[in-house]
Design a protein around this motif. Structure first.
Motif, short mmCIF file in Angstrom:
data_model
loop_
_atom_site.label_atom_id
_atom_site.label_comp_id
_atom_site.label_asym_id
_atom_site.label_seq_id
_atom_site.Cartn_x
_atom_site.Cartn_y
_atom_site.Cartn_z
N GLY A 168 0.98 -0.99 0.00
CA GLY A 168 -0.05 0.01 0.03
C GLY A 168 0.80 1.20 -0.04
N ARG A 169 0.22 2.43 -0.64
CA ARG A 169 1.06 3.57 -0.70
C ARG A 169 0.88 4.31 0.93
N THR A 170 2.14 4.74 1.13
CA THR A 170 1.72 5.22 2.53
C THR A 170 2.18 6.91 2.61
N ASP A 171 1.96 7.72 1.52
CA ASP A 171 2.28 9.13 1.30
C ASP A 171 1.04 9.78 1.60
N LEU A 172 0.04 9.15 2.03
CA LEU A 172 -1.23 9.74 2.40
C LEU A 172 -1.14 10.26 3.95
N PRO A 173 -1.82 11.34 4.36
CA PRO A 173 -1.86 11.67 5.75
C PRO A 173 -2.11 10.49 6.67
N GLY A 174 -1.15 10.23 7.75
CA GLY A 174 -1.58 9.04 8.69
C GLY A 174 -0.81 7.69 7.90
N GLY A 175 -0.06 7.83 6.95
CA GLY A 175 0.47 6.76 6.52
C GLY A 175 2.00 6.52 7.07
N SER A 176 2.51 5.15 7.05
CA SER A 176 3.84 5.03 7.44
C SER A 176 4.32 3.81 6.93
N HIS A 177 5.31 3.77 6.21
CA HIS A 177 5.84 2.58 5.39
C HIS A 177 6.39 1.76 6.34
N GLU A 178 7.23 2.20 7.19
CA GLU A 178 7.75 1.38 8.16
C GLU A 178 6.85 0.58 9.14
N THR A 179 5.72 1.22 9.49
CA THR A 179 4.59 0.55 10.27
C THR A 179 3.88 -0.32 9.52
N LEU A 180 3.78 -0.12 7.93
CA LEU A 180 3.15 -1.22 7.09
C LEU A 180 4.01 -2.30 6.75
N ILE A 181 5.20 -2.01 6.47
CA ILE A 181 5.81 -3.35 6.36
C ILE A 181 5.95 -4.18 7.76
N ASN A 182 5.84 -3.38 8.79
CA ASN A 182 5.77 -4.18 10.10
C ASN A 182 4.56 -4.96 10.24
N SER A 183 3.47 -4.45 10.06
CA SER A 183 2.15 -4.98 10.18
C SER A 183 2.28 -6.56 8.86
N ILE A 184 2.70 -6.09 7.66
CA ILE A 184 2.80 -7.40 6.53
C ILE A 184 3.67 -8.46 7.26
N THR A 185 4.93 -8.15 7.96
CA THR A 185 5.82 -9.40 8.22
C THR A 185 5.24 -9.61 9.55
N THR A 186 4.72 -9.25 10.40
CA THR A 186 4.31 -9.59 11.93
C THR A 186 2.64 -10.18 11.71
N LYS A 187 2.01 -9.75 10.80
CA LYS A 187 0.60 -10.29 10.88
C LYS A 187 0.17 -11.04 9.72
N LEU A 188 0.50 -10.77 8.32
CA LEU A 188 0.07 -11.44 7.30
C LEU A 188 1.11 -12.56 6.89
N ILE A 189 2.44 -12.42 6.73
CA ILE A 189 3.35 -13.65 6.44
C ILE A 189 3.24 -14.88 7.44
N PRO A 190 2.98 -14.48 8.75
CA PRO A 190 2.60 -15.73 9.62
C PRO A 190 1.57 -16.62 9.33
N LEU A 191 0.64 -16.02 8.62
CA LEU A 191 -0.67 -16.69 8.18
C LEU A 191 -0.34 -17.78 7.18
N GLY A 192 0.82 -17.91 6.58
CA GLY A 192 1.00 -19.08 5.66
C GLY A 192 1.09 -19.10 4.37
N ASP A 193 2.05 -19.67 3.70
CA ASP A 193 2.37 -19.30 2.09
C ASP A 193 1.15 -19.69 1.34
N ASP A 194 0.13 -20.80 2.11
CA ASP A 194 -1.02 -21.04 1.18
C ASP A 194 -2.31 -20.54 1.27
N VAL A 195 -2.16 -19.26 1.82
CA VAL A 195 -3.30 -18.49 2.20
C VAL A 195 -3.35 -17.43 0.94
N GLY A 196 -4.34 -17.46 0.22
CA GLY A 196 -4.72 -16.71 -0.84
C GLY A 196 -5.48 -15.23 -0.58
N PHE A 197 -5.14 -14.27 -1.18
CA PHE A 197 -5.79 -12.99 -0.72
C PHE A 197 -6.28 -12.11 -1.83
#
Ligand SMILES: [Zn+2]
Ligand SMILES: [Zn+2]
Length: 221
Positions: A168-197
């Motif tokens: 996701g883009r993070t240049d809009l008000p309230g966005g943070s690239h560092e926070t976004l990558i942290n969300s993806i790596t700590t919340k989404l990646i652990p869901l497992g490779d076979d999860v489709g989205f």
């Protein structure tokens, strides 16, 4: 149905809406025909057409986050269907207070500010018919972005958090690239490779595909 759409007893269809071609999703339980609309960004007549065609009964509107392309049609659809709006996380309240001004910036008329009937938080659950989804709070693209995850179906709707080959883009008000990558790596990646989205724009993918090839996750971006 795309490959990444939920399987099990779920049915679903994507309705690209607004000039942003946002993936509004109509999702239902095949057994009961109970349905939800996720992110009605606009073009409400198109959404209602899809509901009639699928012959389902929409019971709730779910929102992944507060950006205009995802919520622009929410108030209108709520009034038309007499259903509740669930989500996003309260941290996006400032966006829902500015739907009208945001619409004006993009030349979108007929949108309204609104409040959801229920905010969502990490660990909450929502359901439609027999389909149950866990709520993951994934800030970064916006502070109140949430992901709807079904363990049983190995399926997630990730909004604008993660895309096929991008994030996701993070240049809009309230966005943070560092926070976004942290969300993806700590919340989404652990869901497992076979999860489709399914994501807010463009084609869906799987967690494994993105873990291995997404340049923002492999450090190649
Ligand atoms: Zn967004
Ligand atoms: Zn979007």
């Amino acid at each position: 149905m795309t490959e990444s759409a939920p399987k099990a007893q779920a049915g679903g269809t994507i309705i690209p809406v607004t000039l942003f071609q946002q993936n509004c999703m109509l999702l239902w339980d095949e057994a009961t025909r109970q349905a939800v609309v996720i992110d009605p960004g606009g073009d409400v007549p198109l959404i209602q057409e899809a509901i009639a065609k699928a012959n389902v009964k929409v019971e709730q509107i779910w929102l992944t986050h507060g950006h205009i392309d995802h919520v622009g049609g929410a108030a209108e659809l709520r009034d038309a269907l007499k259903v509740e709006i669930i989500g996003p996380h309260k941290a996006d309240d400032y966006l829902l207070d500015n739907v009208e001004s945001s619409g004006a910036n993009y030349g979108i008329t007929g949108v309204r500010n609104f409040r959801p009937d229920r905010w969502l938080e990490e660990g909450d659950k929502v359901s439609v018919g027999g389909l149950s989804f866990d709520i993951l709070h994934c800030p970064g693209h916006s502070p109140g972005s949430v992901v709807f995850y079904s363990q049983a179906m190995k399926f997630a709707h990730v909004g604008d958090v993660l895309f096929a080959g991008s994030v996701g883009r993070t240049d809009l008000p309230g966005g943070s690239h560092e926070t976004l990558i942290n969300s993806i790596t700590t919340k989404l990646i652990p869901l497992g490779d076979d999860v489709g989205f399914i994501c807010g724009h463009g084609p869906g993918s799987s967690i494994g595909q993105e873990r291995m090839t997404n340049p923002f996750l492999t450090g190649m971006a």
